[in-house]
Design an enzyme around this catalytic site. Structure first.
Site, short mmCIF file in Angstrom:
data_model
loop_
_atom_site.label_atom_id
_atom_site.label_comp_id
_atom_site.label_asym_id
_atom_site.label_seq_id
_atom_site.Cartn_x
_atom_site.Cartn_y
_atom_site.Cartn_z
N TYR A 79 0.96 -1.15 -0.15
CA TYR A 79 -0.14 0.01 -0.06
C TYR A 79 0.93 1.45 -0.03
O TYR A 79 0.67 2.37 -0.74
CB TYR A 79 -0.91 -0.01 1.20
CG TYR A 79 -1.90 1.00 1.20
CD1 TYR A 79 -3.20 0.90 0.61
CD2 TYR A 79 -1.72 2.54 1.51
CE1 TYR A 79 -4.17 2.01 0.35
CE2 TYR A 79 -2.59 3.46 1.33
CZ TYR A 79 -3.88 3.32 0.81
OH TYR A 79 -4.63 4.31 0.52
N PHE A 131 -7.81 21.71 -24.11
CA PHE A 131 -8.08 20.34 -24.30
C PHE A 131 -9.18 20.09 -23.58
O PHE A 131 -9.46 20.66 -22.23
CB PHE A 131 -6.90 19.49 -23.93
CG PHE A 131 -7.28 17.85 -24.30
CD1 PHE A 131 -7.41 17.28 -25.40
CD2 PHE A 131 -7.41 17.17 -23.07
CE1 PHE A 131 -7.70 16.16 -25.68
CE2 PHE A 131 -8.00 15.81 -23.20
CZ PHE A 131 -7.84 15.64 -24.63
N THR A 132 -10.06 19.17 -23.90
CA THR A 132 -11.44 18.98 -23.15
C THR A 132 -11.32 18.69 -21.73
O THR A 132 -11.97 19.48 -20.91
CB THR A 132 -12.05 17.58 -24.07
OG1 THR A 132 -10.95 16.52 -23.78
CG2 THR A 132 -12.46 17.95 -25.37
N ASP A 222 1.39 20.57 -20.13
CA ASP A 222 0.51 19.36 -20.32
C ASP A 222 1.54 18.27 -21.32
O ASP A 222 1.93 18.86 -22.46
CB ASP A 222 -0.71 19.62 -21.12
CG ASP A 222 -1.43 18.40 -21.22
OD1 ASP A 222 -0.64 17.34 -21.16
OD2 ASP A 222 -2.50 18.43 -21.72
N LYS A 265 -0.22 8.07 -23.36
CA LYS A 265 0.21 8.24 -24.70
C LYS A 265 1.70 8.01 -24.95
O LYS A 265 1.98 6.86 -24.98
CB LYS A 265 -0.16 9.66 -24.99
CG LYS A 265 -1.55 10.14 -25.02
CD LYS A 265 -2.32 10.26 -23.98
CE LYS A 265 -3.87 10.85 -24.19
NZ LYS A 265 -4.59 10.67 -23.03
N ARG A 389 -13.47 15.54 -33.46
CA ARG A 389 -12.62 16.75 -32.94
C ARG A 389 -13.18 17.89 -33.50
O ARG A 389 -12.65 18.56 -34.46
CB ARG A 389 -11.31 16.76 -32.83
CG ARG A 389 -10.56 15.28 -32.43
CD ARG A 389 -10.42 15.50 -30.78
NE ARG A 389 -11.52 15.36 -29.87
CZ ARG A 389 -11.30 15.01 -28.39
NH1 ARG A 389 -10.18 14.68 -28.17
NH2 ARG A 389 -12.24 14.76 -27.67
N PHE A 456 -19.08 14.84 -25.83
CA PHE A 456 -18.72 13.97 -26.92
C PHE A 456 -18.58 12.57 -26.64
O PHE A 456 -18.81 11.54 -27.65
CB PHE A 456 -17.34 14.36 -27.74
CG PHE A 456 -16.15 14.61 -26.61
CD1 PHE A 456 -15.94 15.68 -25.83
CD2 PHE A 456 -15.43 13.46 -26.67
CE1 PHE A 456 -14.93 15.53 -25.07
CE2 PHE A 456 -14.41 13.49 -25.54
CZ PHE A 456 -14.08 14.77 -24.60
#
Ligand code: F0G
Length: 465
Positions: A79, A131-132, A222, A265, A389, A456
């Site tokens: 943990y 970005f969303t 980001d 990514k 998009r 979306f």
């Protein structure tokens, strides 16, 4: 005999070979017509078993290496204080240069916490295109996102080599208008997703750094696709030709104060993310907040094995040979589509091909969702899954409730890393060409169900006749 020396072309061919394959189901036209109808003409609502080539996203869809799989077996599932956390921490410090790191279950987990800590109601967050999920967390924390990307980024035909750059005049005007105290940080993305995977230059980032430092404003990075951004810097920015992706990535990170990362990514894992920062007090606040939303600061919602796969993936992602092949494959698809006359965002970006749906379907107005329609048509043609998009992703203005009408109305064919072959890319291009030939018969869609947040993902549509 004398052999004339020739500059040798360096192919993008993959620096790996296959050891295991996943079988795909081939569907009939009729099956696909039924599947997309049941999915409300939203590719997010298709079952993956009905998809042949899945280009919905490059997020969490990459193939892990044998080393990463071996790392999964080395999970220390304690943990607290898992050994894998310390491997991850060391990797982030060595590869990206940030001092402190806190894992999260994925990128938006980090965005939530950074936004909650740094943003006060009424604050303004400038950034190089929204970005969303990032914008939504900024808004939920009481902030307002302001786009300060250069105008060229909104024009799919403009060939500017760094369409992710920030317009310093726009940023300066915002600082003058609202005052630096209302701007907790500038949100700088590398390889800007919604612009088509377009890079920011180091020169621009340095100029942004100089301006923000003058006003005591931080930069939060980001860094979801920072390695892909670094590859474009190496290709396009003077002085970086002979630097490695590893060196360029480190320089980019050094020009920022902290970061949020979706490791799904660039970092070649199926799940995971983190936040990183250099400021100790920000780290202390974040490590307190992470226990509320994600888990203890040494696992942040991840299993030990996930953190091990991530730290190995980060190192693999920074190899020049890896990125050359990754972006080489995207460019292969893009050049093939351009040769067939398909309108796409140029220059070709890092993680996918973005088809210009406004130009592809000029007879369908934006409020009839041309990109959503086109994604459904490509699926019906071949079982290739892409993503909208455009206006659906852009959502509604939180004050007026009106749709945002973004300049870019795109269908994204996103390429997972190390997953598909050149022959798959050929099938994708042929399918888009087929739809292009029949484009005059395509009609738009009507929106008949819309969820409150990030619509979306779950919105449903019906065809117009
Ligand atoms: N930032 C960028 C630039 C992203 O592309 C994403 C995710 C996130 C943050 C959020 O990370 O999904 O791990 O919570 N983009 C995916 C996509 C969903 O398909 O472009 P996450």
């Amino acid at each position: 005999m004398e052999v004339k020396s020739q500059a040798r072309k360096h192919s993008w061919a993959e620096p790996y070979k296959m050891k295991m394959v996943e079988l795909l189901k081939m569907t009939t036209h009729e099956e696909r017509v039924n599947a997309i109808r049941e999915a409300g003409y939203n590719t997010f609502l298709l079952r993956s078993r009905d998809v042949y080539i899945d280009l919905l996203t490059d997020s969490g869809t990459s193939a892990m290496s044998d080393h990463q799989w071996a790392g999964m077996m080395m999970g220390d599932e304690s943990y607290a204080g898992s050994e894998n956390f310390y491997h991850l921490e060391k990797t982030v410090q060595e590869c990206y240069g940030y001092k402190y790191v806190i894992p999260t279950h994925q990128g938006r987990g980090a965005e939530n916490i950074i936004s909650k800590i740094m943003i006060q109601p009424g604050d303004i967050i400038p950034g190089n295109m929204y970005f969303t999920t990032t914008r939504l967390h900024q808004e939920l924390a009481g902030g307002t996102f302001e786009d300060v990307i250069i105008d060229e980024a909104h024009d799919s035909k403009n060939l500017h080599p760094f369409k992710g750059n920030i317009d310093l005049n726009k940023l300066d005007a915002l600082i003058k208008k609202y005052g630096a105290k209302k701007i907790p940080y500038v949100s700088v993305a590398t390889a800007v997703n919604m612009a088509g995977g377009q890079p920011i230059s180091i020169a621009n980032l340095k100029a942004v750094r100089a301006l923000t430092e003058k006003h005591g404003i931080k930069i939060i990075h980001d860094m979801t696709r920072v390695a892909e951004n670094a590859w474009f810097v190496k290709q396009r920015e003077t002085g970086y030709e002979n630097k490695s992706v590893t060196e360029i990535v480190k320089e980019i990170c050094s020009l920022t104060d902290g970061a949020t990362m979706s490791a799904k990514k660039d970092a070649l894992v199926n799940i995971g993310g983190f936040m990183a920062m250099n400021d100790k007090s920000l780290y202390e606040e974040a490590s307190n907040m992470v226990v509320v939303y994600e888990g203890l600061h040494t696992y942040g919602g991840l299993a030990g094995r996930d953190m091990e796969a991530m730290s190995i993936g980060i190192r693999e992602s920074l190899s020049d040979d890896h990125i050359r092949a990754r972006i080489g494959q995207v460019e292969y698809l893009g050049h093939k589509m351009m040769a067939a006359g398909i309108p796409i965002v140029q220059p070709i970006g890092g993680h996918g091909i973005f088809v210009d749906a406004k130009e592809f379907l000029p007879h369908i107005s934006q409020n009839k969702f041309p990109a959503q329609t086109l994604a459904a048509e490509i699926y019906i043609d071949s079982g290739v899954r892409s993503m909208e998009r455009g206006i659906v992703s852009a959502g509604r203005n939180k004050e007026t409730g009106e749709h945002y009408f973004p300049e870019l109305e795109l269908v994204r064919l996103t390429i997972p890393r190390r997953v598909y072959t050149q022959a798959h890319m050929d099938v994708v291009s042929e399918s888009v060409e087929e739809v292009f030939l029949n484009r005059k018969n395509i009609k738009g869609l009507n929106l008949n169900f819309e969820p409150k947040y990030l619509r979306f993902f779950q919105a449903r549509f019906e065809p117009l006749h």
